[in-house]
Write a protein that holds these residues in place. Sequence first.
Motif, PDB file in Angstrom:
ATOM      1  N   UNK A 211       1.058  -0.811   0.348  1.00  0.00           N
ATOM      2  CA  UNK A 211       0.307   0.298   0.100  1.00  0.00           C
ATOM      3  C   UNK A 211       0.837   1.355   0.191  1.00  0.00           C
TER       4      UNK A 211
ATOM      5  N   UNK B  87       5.511  10.679  -6.593  1.00  0.00           N
ATOM      6  CA  UNK B  87       6.076  11.455  -7.137  1.00  0.00           C
ATOM      7  C   UNK B  87       6.940  12.822  -7.523  1.00  0.00           C
TER       8      UNK B  87
ATOM      9  N   UNK C 289      -8.550  14.235  14.064  1.00  0.00           N
ATOM     10  CA  UNK C 289      -9.506  12.613  14.188  1.00  0.00           C
ATOM     11  C   UNK C 289      -8.497  11.338  13.687  1.00  0.00           C
TER      12      UNK C 289
ATOM     13  N   UNK D  60      -2.521  11.872   0.674  1.00  0.00           N
ATOM     14  CA  UNK D  60      -3.460  10.639   0.750  1.00  0.00           C
ATOM     15  C   UNK D  60      -3.709  10.350   2.082  1.00  0.00           C
TER      16      UNK D  60
ATOM     17  N   UNK E 274      -3.444  10.125   6.685  1.00  0.00           N
ATOM     18  CA  UNK E 274      -2.408  11.258   7.795  1.00  0.00           C
ATOM     19  C   UNK E 274      -2.424  10.099   9.323  1.00  0.00           C
ATOM     20  N   UNK E 275      -0.988  10.165   9.088  1.00  0.00           N
ATOM     21  CA  UNK E 275       0.087  11.447   9.311  1.00  0.00           C
ATOM     22  C   UNK E 275       0.809  11.463   7.923  1.00  0.00           C
TER      23      UNK E 275
ATOM     24  N   UNK F  40       3.328   7.235  10.576  1.00  0.00           N
ATOM     25  CA  UNK F  40       3.569   7.250  11.579  1.00  0.00           C
ATOM     26  C   UNK F  40       5.326   7.614  11.814  1.00  0.00           C
TER      27      UNK F  40
ATOM     28  N   UNK G 294     -12.226  -0.710   4.285  1.00  0.00           N
ATOM     29  CA  UNK G 294     -11.393  -0.907   4.997  1.00  0.00           C
ATOM     30  C   UNK G 294      -9.989   0.226   5.073  1.00  0.00           C
TER      31      UNK G 294
ATOM     32  N   UNK H 162      -6.151   2.044   5.552  1.00  0.00           N
ATOM     33  CA  UNK H 162      -4.723   1.892   5.358  1.00  0.00           C
ATOM     34  C   UNK H 162      -4.167   1.564   7.202  1.00  0.00           C
TER      35      UNK H 162
ATOM     36  N   UNK I  77      -2.043   2.802   9.309  1.00  0.00           N
ATOM     37  CA  UNK I  77      -0.817   2.938   9.438  1.00  0.00           C
ATOM     38  C   UNK I  77      -1.394   5.010   9.309  1.00  0.00           C
ATOM     39  N   UNK I  78      -2.298   4.583   7.697  1.00  0.00           N
ATOM     40  CA  UNK I  78      -2.870   6.076   7.440  1.00  0.00           C
ATOM     41  C   UNK I  78      -4.582   6.472   7.480  1.00  0.00           C
ATOM     42  N   UNK I  79      -4.776   7.028   7.831  1.00  0.00           N
ATOM     43  CA  UNK I  79      -5.893   7.381   7.783  1.00  0.00           C
ATOM     44  C   UNK I  79      -6.488   8.267   6.941  1.00  0.00           C
ATOM     45  N   UNK I  80      -7.606   8.509   6.608  1.00  0.00           N
ATOM     46  CA  UNK I  80      -8.364   9.130   5.783  1.00  0.00           C
ATOM     47  C   UNK I  80      -9.284   9.706   6.947  1.00  0.00           C
ATOM     48  N   UNK I  81      -9.749  11.454   6.478  1.00  0.00           N
ATOM     49  CA  UNK I  81     -10.749  11.550   7.285  1.00  0.00           C
ATOM     50  C   UNK I  81     -12.272  10.772   7.419  1.00  0.00           C
ATOM     51  N   UNK I  82     -12.951  10.895   8.916  1.00  0.00           N
ATOM     52  CA  UNK I  82     -14.122  10.356   8.606  1.00  0.00           C
ATOM     53  C   UNK I  82     -15.414  10.678   7.896  1.00  0.00           C
TER      54      UNK I  82
ATOM     55  N   UNK J 130      -6.903   6.286  -4.138  1.00  0.00           N
ATOM     56  CA  UNK J 130      -5.550   6.320  -2.869  1.00  0.00           C
ATOM     57  C   UNK J 130      -6.029   5.745  -1.997  1.00  0.00           C
TER      58      UNK J 130
ATOM     59  N   UNK K  57      -7.350   1.009  -2.327  1.00  0.00           N
ATOM     60  CA  UNK K  57      -6.949   0.959  -3.211  1.00  0.00           C
ATOM     61  C   UNK K  57      -7.764  -0.043  -3.802  1.00  0.00           C
TER      62      UNK K  57
ATOM     63  N   UNK L  56     -13.372   9.887   1.826  1.00  0.00           N
ATOM     64  CA  UNK L  56     -13.482  11.014   1.626  1.00  0.00           C
ATOM     65  C   UNK L  56     -12.412  11.687   0.393  1.00  0.00           C
ATOM     66  N   UNK L  57     -11.208  10.951  -0.028  1.00  0.00           N
ATOM     67  CA  UNK L  57     -10.533  11.756  -0.168  1.00  0.00           C
ATOM     68  C   UNK L  57     -11.179  11.198  -2.009  1.00  0.00           C
TER      69      UNK L  57
ATOM     70  N   UNK M  50       0.283  11.950  -7.145  1.00  0.00           N
ATOM     71  CA  UNK M  50      -0.298  10.772  -6.484  1.00  0.00           C
ATOM     72  C   UNK M  50       0.224   9.442  -7.337  1.00  0.00           C
TER      73      UNK M  50
END
Lengths: 180, 192
Positions: A30, A35, A74, A137, A139-140, A158, B17, B19, B21-26, B81, B84, B94-95, B124
Amino acid sequence: MKRFVPLLVFIGLVGLFGFGIWWNSWHDARYVPSPLIDKPAPDFALPKLDAPDQTVTKASLLGKPYLLNVFASWCVACAEEHPVLMTDGRALGIPLVGYDYKDVPDDARRWLREHGSPYDLVIADQPGRTAIDFGVYGAPESFLIDAKGVIRYKHIGPLTPEVIARELQPAIDAVKREAP
Amino acid sequence: MSLFRWQHPSGRSAPCARMPFVESPRNSRRAQGALLRISLVAMLVIAGHAFAASGAIEPLPFKDHAQEVRFQNLTKQLRCMVCQNENLADSNADLARDLRLEVFQLMQQGKSDAEIKRYLVDRYSDFVLYDPPLKPGTWLLWFGPLAILLAGGVVVTVAIRRRNRGNGAIDDDKPADGRQAGNAPADMGDDW
């Protein structure tokens, strides 16, 4: 010799499948390399979180390297990263610029009050439009931007003490060497 | 306010589902007033049923039907993204919503499909494209299967030729060690 051909084919296949297992055990499918590395950071003009009437632009931050850290109230992983920023992040020797991503400003302000702010400056991108230019795409995410405004390094997820020691600090050292 | 198509009004609350470790806004935010939220839900449920019934979905203000078809076609070729395994057209993240709006706005500015793809790839990487572009880094991906097929074809051809040659008389490729002499047709299989 001929009788070993099946064995060789078998060993070859074992090697191939073994490589697949090994590769997938540490390589994150993932993870998408940006780029934008070694390209100028996109122009932006975003309000300060604490003073929304003041605008921070890319040009106003030129002149010295800084770490742009995308976070949000959030974002649970950002809370995991937060203590690392408070200690190791503060010790990086460059300013930390917080990038509050698609967040309600009041929530972000409260979050920073409760946890403490590791940032020298926090900019807010509530609509998330500028984040598209940065290829954000989630956070963080952290961007190392040099004195000329070029993105030199990006970390998705993180920051940990290990990542900082292995990747970020060497990148910062390199940036500092060329622009003392 | 432009509403995007709402795919599964009942079934899909979480976008995907996420990622690890990376989150998207709710999707839902505390800041939204309760009244606004209730009315939105009601709107979406009603709209969802209406769209499901009519089959015509896409409340973006398109200029004409051709543009709508173009938008649908283009967003199906682009990857979300965050989720995926979903394309931009289908994703509820959201994205993805932001990027659909971005694509829509670029279309209104008269950008071509290629320009819009370039715009997203610049930000991207090629990963946003479901169809990987043909370039040195993807040669193995594009031509690898063909190369393997050709290699297999060569192996099979050589094997068949050897076998046929061995049918008539002594196979001169093999060491004449007595056991195999005059027994050539079987030697492709006997020590497997």
